[in-house]
Design a protein around this motif. Structure first.
Motif, PDB file in Angstrom:
ATOM      1  N   ALA A 150      35.504  47.547  44.418  1.00  0.00           N
ATOM      2  CA  ALA A 150      36.078  46.470  45.229  1.00  0.00           C
ATOM      3  C   ALA A 150      36.728  46.998  46.492  1.00  0.00           C
ATOM      4  O   ALA A 150      37.083  46.228  47.369  1.00  0.00           O
ATOM      5  N   GLY A 151      36.912  48.281  46.581  1.00  0.00           N
ATOM      6  CA  GLY A 151      37.560  48.856  47.754  1.00  0.00           C
ATOM      7  C   GLY A 151      38.869  49.510  47.362  1.00  0.00           C
ATOM      8  O   GLY A 151      39.430  49.253  46.296  1.00  0.00           O
ATOM      9  N   PRO A 152      39.371  50.416  48.209  1.00  0.00           N
ATOM     10  CA  PRO A 152      40.610  51.129  47.893  1.00  0.00           C
ATOM     11  C   PRO A 152      41.774  50.166  47.680  1.00  0.00           C
ATOM     12  O   PRO A 152      42.050  49.313  48.538  1.00  0.00           O
ATOM     13  N   GLY A 153      42.441  50.309  46.546  1.00  0.00           N
ATOM     14  CA  GLY A 153      43.656  49.558  46.296  1.00  0.00           C
ATOM     15  C   GLY A 153      43.447  48.122  45.875  1.00  0.00           C
ATOM     16  O   GLY A 153      44.414  47.390  45.735  1.00  0.00           O
ATOM     17  N   VAL A 154      42.215  47.657  45.647  1.00  0.00           N
ATOM     18  CA  VAL A 154      41.952  46.273  45.276  1.00  0.00           C
ATOM     19  C   VAL A 154      41.716  46.199  43.774  1.00  0.00           C
ATOM     20  O   VAL A 154      40.968  46.982  43.210  1.00  0.00           O
TER      21      VAL A 154
END
Length: 989
Positions: free
Chosen positions: A412-416
């Motif tokens: 989902a992407g960094p930090g998601v």
């Protein structure tokens, strides 16, 4: 999540407009939502007010107060009935239970009163039913200054222009001018000349009232049209009044008013005074209704003062209660801004490469969520107060903790994070928060309203943050890519050795704590565990509990009370001496006073950089010393009298005995440990001359009681019979006997009253005189006579009042006389006693939530058994630091339980190593950076939030430390219990 990213990529502008629209609605709502300091609580009370002109105190009690109490006492839902009877009037204040429909109860009371009102004497006025408001402190004090006008003119402006101009402000209950001299037209009658002309005071009154008026006659034809015909008869000058014709039927001639009376401009007898730092002034005191908004009232009045232009008159705001509200929120805003800057600086320091997109999203969410909360407040018609402000700020801090604890998805992407993998954890946290915050509201709405608001709005903030983070994060990423091109995004976490996400890479300065079962023997652990729990329980029981609203400020309120019989001049002299002592104290800035007969109200401002408010009170009290028979009482402006004052009620039958008991017990209580001031809540009976009317003689003389009482009142005190316009300002026309006819007791023997057939009857023929010892008021509580005094505690708990002070005072009571605590005090004790049950009930609810979350009976016990440890540890620390279990400390403890439960839930569900996932130094430092300015630099109004944040920070830290330490031992203990072995085996057939 990929579908969401595709949608955002295709419709990025539409989604941006959606978020912008939400933000716009929130901004518009922000300017419409009323702001107050604490939640407004409508007092559930009604007042029955009845006038009986001329009747003495005991007669009013017998004929009105007692029957009305008996009639309304059968209405359901009544908590307490308090009443008083005084000369010519009675008031009955009825307090209902919370949640009662006041409108319906008002109708039921009206029906019951109408049934008995037909039996009242003919002179009794129709009973009025009003909303009761116990708060009688002014919210604003205005002063009038002028280089041109004297005090009399300024007082006239205050009475006739300023008061009427400000009474239309929404939320204002009354406007009271004070100080200066009230100008009036005085008609001083020569009673001998009146009798010689065959007239009485009533004749003069009738003539003036009939002639001092304009009249509209109708329309007349004029040049083919119509014109209105009016007669102007109002007096336009003092000479017109002096030359008012009077007709004497007895002499058959006409003469003028000046022949039998002295008509002149005069000043009303002084009844009030206002001063600022000892300088006489004219002031206007503004009082608000129970649901009025202080900020709105103050803002409206200031705006109206700017619009009101009176030449050569300047209006000054001497005292404004809204200043404390503004300073409180300004202090919160500044401290939060500094804390956010420190937190951002810390994050920037820890992330040296590229741009950290995740924390930009976290920061950007705060203004969005803030305005979304404002929109919810606008829709729900709820005021913004300090509890909601705390909810937003602490919701932001909690979201930082919750966000770091949620597992992230690399796809989902960094930090998601993924909703699918985290929704159960989030909902469980929300339900735990509500389980902690709702129960107290159901048991006590007054105290529980703060916990309800805290829980609901923290949940609201967390929900906005949780559900909006993924799309908001992806929108910001897309926008930054469009606006700034490519950039480097650094993930906020790095994989640790054990697969756990850690804040610090390998080889860094981070350190891990692995406090497991091998580090400590079971006996030592359980010994320490029991010590923490028992010590926490001990502090919970013994700590002073102040679960009500309180904001510290620089102002001090002073009350001066004198016994009955003290006139204005005596009260004024004593108050002046007290003001001089106050002005000589170190740290003094300003004192504003309002003086009435037997009573004075002072507002004192001190310089808190030189002296603490409580120290100032003690020094002033010592400087003033004994001022008997006056009582002088000081308290902080923020100390709500309904809670800070301990009211002691003494119930009995004989008024003189009650008076002696109240004075003796009050003096005894003042010498007890922990008691500061003692104030009598009544005026002692006074000596007076009593005239008893003989009904047979008055009837035989063609008189009635009201005619005799009316003549005496007009002759001695004077009666306002009409209005006079001078310089476009209205003043009273007062009718009164000349001073030589009313200056002594012997004057009564010379009074004659004109009867219904025009004959003169000497007052001594229809009355008898005697010296009397009569109370000015008769107080009653729940249909029994009562007198009371109030204590202000300097140390000790409210339970000590009930167990020690009241017990000691009860030793001196005669038979059939007993002591009760005031209702507000009883509520505090009830709340304290309910508190333990509320905590236990909340833990049961949490167990039920966790049982459904884990689908287990055993795991919830591990969570709760671990979570209570940081709760009691934090409670013990706060009791040592602050000395009391105050409202912000209690609210912080509720959040401590929820955070601890969430930590343990995450450990049990994810199987992460104990002590690695939740002992994260950067999270602790980040929260400390956010809270540090408020903790160190809290100013006026900031202590409430400071206590809240200190409690939450200590609770968060203790949760990180103690959950990792205790959970393995508690799990081991629970796993050693074989539930099946606890159930007796069934014997074979």
């Amino acid at each position: 999540m990929s579908d969401l990213k595709d949608f955002l990529r295709e419709r990025i502008l539409s989604v941006c407009m959606l978020f912008f629209g939400l933000l716009l609605f929130g901004v518009l709502a922000f300017f419409q939502v009323p702001v107050t300091l604490f939640p407004s609580i409508a007092y559930p009370g009604l007042t029955i007010s009845v006038d009986y002109p001329g009747a003495d105190v005991l007669l009013v009690e017998e004929l009105l107060t007692a029957p009305l109490e008996e009639a309304v006492s059968g209405v359901g839902g009544i908590e307490e009935i308090r009443s008083f009877a005084e000369r010519g009037k009675t008031e009955i204040n009825i307090e209902f239970r919370k949640g009662v429909n006041i409108d319906l109860k008002g109708l039921e009371i009206r029906e019951r009163i109408d049934l008995i009102a037909s039996g009242f004497p003919r002179e009794v006025h129709k009973p009025l039913i009003l909303q009761y408001d116990p708060d009688q402190r002014p919210v604003m004090i205005l002063s009038l200054e002028s280089q041109k006008f004297d005090f009399a003119t300024l007082r006239s402006i205050a009475d006739n222009e300023l008061r009427r101009y400000l009474e239309t402000v929404e939320g204002v209950s009354k406007i009271t001018p004070s100080g200066g001299k009230v100008r009036e037209v005085l008609i001083g009658c020569d009673l001998q000349k009146l009798r010689a002309y065959g007239l009485g005071l009533g004749d003069i009154q009738e003539v003036i009232q009939k002639n001092n008026k304009d009249a509209s006659i109708g329309a007349v034809e004029k040049s083919g049209g119509t014109a209105q015909l009016r007669i102007f008869g109002k007096y336009s000058s003092l000479r017109d009044l002096q030359r008012q014709p009077l007709h004497s039927a007895e002499l058959g001639r006409v003469f003028f008013l000046e022949d039998v009376a002295q008509v002149s401009f005069a000043y009303r007898d002084e009844e009030s005074a206002a001063r600022i730092n000892g300088k006489e002034t004219v002031s206007v005191f503004v009082y608000k209704s129970s649901l009025g908004n202080t900020l709105q009232i103050a803002s409206s009045i200031r705006q109206k003062l700017e619009d009101l232009k009176i030449p050569d008159v300047r209006f000054n705001v001497v005292y404004d209660q809204s200043d404390s509200i503004r300073k409180t929120y300004l202090n919160i805003l500044i401290c939060f801004s500094l804390g956010a800057a420190l937190l951002g600086g810390f994050w920037y320091y820890r992330r040296s490469r590229g741009r950290d997109e995740n924390y930009i999203t976290l920061f950007s969410q705060f203004p969005l969520n803030f305005f979304l909360v404002q929109f919810v407040l606008f829709i729900s018609k709820t005021d913004f107060d300090i509890i909601i402000a705390c909810s937003i700020l602490l919701g932001f801090a909690m979201w930082l903790v919750v966000y770091q604890s949620l597992p992230k998805e690399k796809k989902a992407g960094p930090g998601v994070f993924s909703f699918r993998n985290t929704i159960g954890d989030f909902i469980s946290l929300v339900v735990i928060l509500l389980s902690l915050c709702l129960p107290l509201y159901y048991l006590d709405p007054d105290t529980g309203q703060s916990t309800l608001r805290l829980g609901v709005f923290i949940v609201l903030y967390l929900s906005f943050s949780y559900f909006l983070f993924p799309p908001f994060h992806l929108i910001l990423s897309r926008l930054r890519g469009l606006l700034f091109g490519s950039y480097v995004s650094v993930p906020d976490r790095v994989e640790g050795e054990d697969g756990e996400e850690d804040l610090f890479p390998k080889g860094g300065s981070a350190y891990r704590f692995r406090l497991g079962s091998g580090n400590l023997s079971e006996k030592i652990f359980w010994g320490l565990y029991l010590f923490f729990i028992l010590f926490g329980l001990f502090n919970l029981v013994r700590s002073d509990k102040e679960l009500f609203y309180s904001i510290e400020n620089k102002r001090i309120i002073g009350i001066v009370e004198l016994p009955s019989g003290f006139n204005f001049s005596q009260t004024n002299e004593i108050t002046k001496k007290i003001e001089e002592k106050i002005a000589a104290a170190e740290g003094f800035v300003e004192v504003t006073s309002k003086v009435d007969p037997g009573h004075a109200f002072l507002v004192i401002t001190v310089d808190d950089s030189k002296v603490d408010g409580d120290d100032f009170i003690q020094k002033v009290r010592a400087s003033i010393g004994d001022i008997s028979p006056a009582f002088c009482y000081f308290s902080r402006e923020s100390e709500n009298s309904r809670f800070k004052e301990v009211r002691i009620d003494i119930l009995g039958d004989d008024l003189d005995k009650l008076d002696d008991l109240a004075k003796n017990l009050g003096a005894k209580a003042s010498k007890m440990k922990g008691v500061g001031d003692v104030v009598l809540n009544y005026k002692s009976p006074r000596d007076e001359l009593e005239l008893s009317l003989n009904n047979h003689k008055t009837s035989g003389a063609s008189l009635n009681n009201s005619e005799v009482a009316g003549f005496l009142r007009t002759a001695i005190q004077g009666s306002v019979i009409s209005k006079f316009i001078s310089d476009n300002r209205e003043m009273d026309i007062r009718l009164r006997a000349l001073k030589e006819f009313r200056d002594s007791k012997e004057s009564l023997e010379k009074f004659v009253v004109k009867n219904q057939v025009g004959k003169y009857v000497p007052i001594p023929e229809v009355t008898s005189q005697k010296e009397a010892h009569t109370p000015t008021r008769v107080f009653r509580k729940n249909k029994k006579r009562v007198l009371s005094f109030s204590l202000r505690l300097t140390s000790g708990s409210y339970n000590s009042v009930k167990s020690e002070i009241v017990a000691e005072l009860e030793k001196d009571l005669p038979e059939n006389y007993y002591i009760e605590l005031g209702r507000s005090m009883e509520k505090i004790l009830e709340t304290e006693n309910r508190l333990y049950g509320v905590i236990a009930f909340s833990l049961v609810l949490i167990y039920m939530v966790l049982a459904s979350y884990f689908e287990s009976f055993r795991e919830p016990l591990a969570v709760i058994g671990t979570a209570v440890l940081p709760f009691f540890a934090t409670l013990s620390v706060m009791s040592l630091v602050f000395g009391t279990l105050s409202l912000p400390v209690y609210l912080g403890l509720l959040l401590t339980i929820s955070i601890a439960c969430f930590h343990v839930m995450r450990i049990l569900k994810t199987g992460e190593a104990i002590g690695t996932g939740f002992r994260r130094r950067s999270a602790v430092i980040g929260i400390l950076a956010l809270f540090l300015p408020q903790i160190l630099f809290s100013r006026e109004g900031g202590r409430f939030l400071m206590e809240f944040e200190v409690t939450l920070f200590v609770g968060y830290g203790s949760s990180l430390l103690l959950t990792a330490w205790a959970l393995p031992h508690i799990q081991k203990f629970l796993s050693s219990i074989d539930i099946k072995s606890l159930v007796p085996a069934r014997k074979g057939r």
